[in-house]
Scaffold this motif. Structure first.
Motif, PDB file in Angstrom:
ATOM      1  N   LEU A  54       0.723  -1.177   0.042  1.00  0.00           N
ATOM      2  CA  LEU A  54       0.049   0.040   0.124  1.00  0.00           C
ATOM      3  C   LEU A  54       0.884   1.310  -0.185  1.00  0.00           C
ATOM      4  CD1 LEU A  54      -2.623   1.387   0.411  1.00  0.00           C
ATOM      5  CD2 LEU A  54      -2.413   1.384   2.613  1.00  0.00           C
ATOM      6  N   ILE A  55       1.790   1.243   0.940  1.00  0.00           N
ATOM      7  CA  ILE A  55       2.948   2.600   0.891  1.00  0.00           C
ATOM      8  C   ILE A  55       3.454   2.616  -0.462  1.00  0.00           C
ATOM      9  CG2 ILE A  55       4.622   1.633   2.040  1.00  0.00           C
ATOM     10  CD1 ILE A  55       3.067   5.171   3.018  1.00  0.00           C
ATOM     11  N   VAL A  56       3.751   1.656  -0.689  1.00  0.00           N
ATOM     12  CA  VAL A  56       4.680   1.564  -2.399  1.00  0.00           C
ATOM     13  C   VAL A  56       3.868   2.483  -3.297  1.00  0.00           C
ATOM     14  CG1 VAL A  56       5.435   0.304  -4.383  1.00  0.00           C
ATOM     15  CG2 VAL A  56       6.484  -0.197  -1.807  1.00  0.00           C
ATOM     16  N   CYS A  57       2.503   1.845  -3.406  1.00  0.00           N
ATOM     17  CA  CYS A  57       1.711   2.521  -4.349  1.00  0.00           C
ATOM     18  C   CYS A  57       1.185   4.086  -3.861  1.00  0.00           C
ATOM     19  CB  CYS A  57       0.148   1.734  -4.209  1.00  0.00           C
ATOM     20  SG  CYS A  57       0.160   0.061  -4.854  1.00  0.00           S
ATOM     21  N   ARG A  63       4.566  10.505  -6.140  1.00  0.00           N
ATOM     22  CA  ARG A  63       5.868  10.738  -6.796  1.00  0.00           C
ATOM     23  C   ARG A  63       6.982  10.947  -5.730  1.00  0.00           C
ATOM     24  NH1 ARG A  63       4.987  11.622 -12.488  1.00  0.00           N
ATOM     25  NH2 ARG A  63       2.753  11.817 -12.973  1.00  0.00           N
ATOM     26  N   VAL A  64       7.056  10.276  -4.703  1.00  0.00           N
ATOM     27  CA  VAL A  64       8.026  10.508  -3.432  1.00  0.00           C
ATOM     28  C   VAL A  64       9.392   9.675  -4.086  1.00  0.00           C
ATOM     29  CG1 VAL A  64       8.636  10.045  -1.041  1.00  0.00           C
ATOM     30  CG2 VAL A  64       6.154  10.627  -2.073  1.00  0.00           C
ATOM     31  N   ARG A  65      10.438  10.359  -4.000  1.00  0.00           N
ATOM     32  CA  ARG A  65      11.635   9.880  -4.500  1.00  0.00           C
ATOM     33  C   ARG A  65      12.703  10.035  -3.535  1.00  0.00           C
ATOM     34  NH1 ARG A  65       8.933   7.410  -7.721  1.00  0.00           N
ATOM     35  NH2 ARG A  65       8.825   8.043 -10.042  1.00  0.00           N
TER      36      ARG A  65
END
Length: 138
Positions: A54-57, A63-65
């Motif tokens: 979920l947090i990856v999605c 667009r957290v990099r």
């Protein structure tokens, strides 16, 4: 601009929601955690995997990099100690708070252990490893 009161209220609501979810999926139950750590029941591992997915999605949508940096020398031994403490006590730093709120008062011992551990980390880190105090924060 957000006011401090609005931020505090948002934090309280989020914390209560997290505590509710954590309690209802079983993370506050020592027996449930023991079954996970002894590989008798994989339900909790699947809950972890679902949370990570979920947090990856969410990070992808926002667009957290993050660029990986150098891993601190204390990460691996700290992770081993953290996992060992969690397996023994049945709680990472947040779970004993949920357990106490649910009426399981022996979790107070775990909370004391977390506080003592953080203080020992700060003391050993500054004395022996020349680390700044912020490296032992939750």
């Amino acid at each position: 601009m957000r006011t401090r009161g609005a931020v505090l209220l948002a934090n309280i609501i989020t914390g209560l929601a997290l505590g509710y979810v954590v309690t209802n999926i079983g993370f506050g139950d020592y027996a449930e955690l023991n079954r996970m750590f002894t590989f008798q029941d994989l339900r909790m591992f699947l809950a972890f995997a679902g949370a990570v997915a979920l947090i990856v999605c969410v990070f992808a949508l926002l667009r957290v990099r993050r660029t990986p940096g150098r891993i601190h020398a204390g990460v691996v031994p700290g992770a081993v100690l953290f996992g060992t403490g969690w397996a023994i006590s049945g709680g990472c730093p947040a779970i004993p708070i949920v357990q106490v709120a649910s009426g399981y008062l022996p979790a107070l011992v775990t909370i004391v252990g977390v506080v003592v551990g953080i203080r020992l980390c700060r003391w050993a880190g500054t004395r022996y490893f020349h680390l700044d105090r912020g490296s032992c924060e939750l």
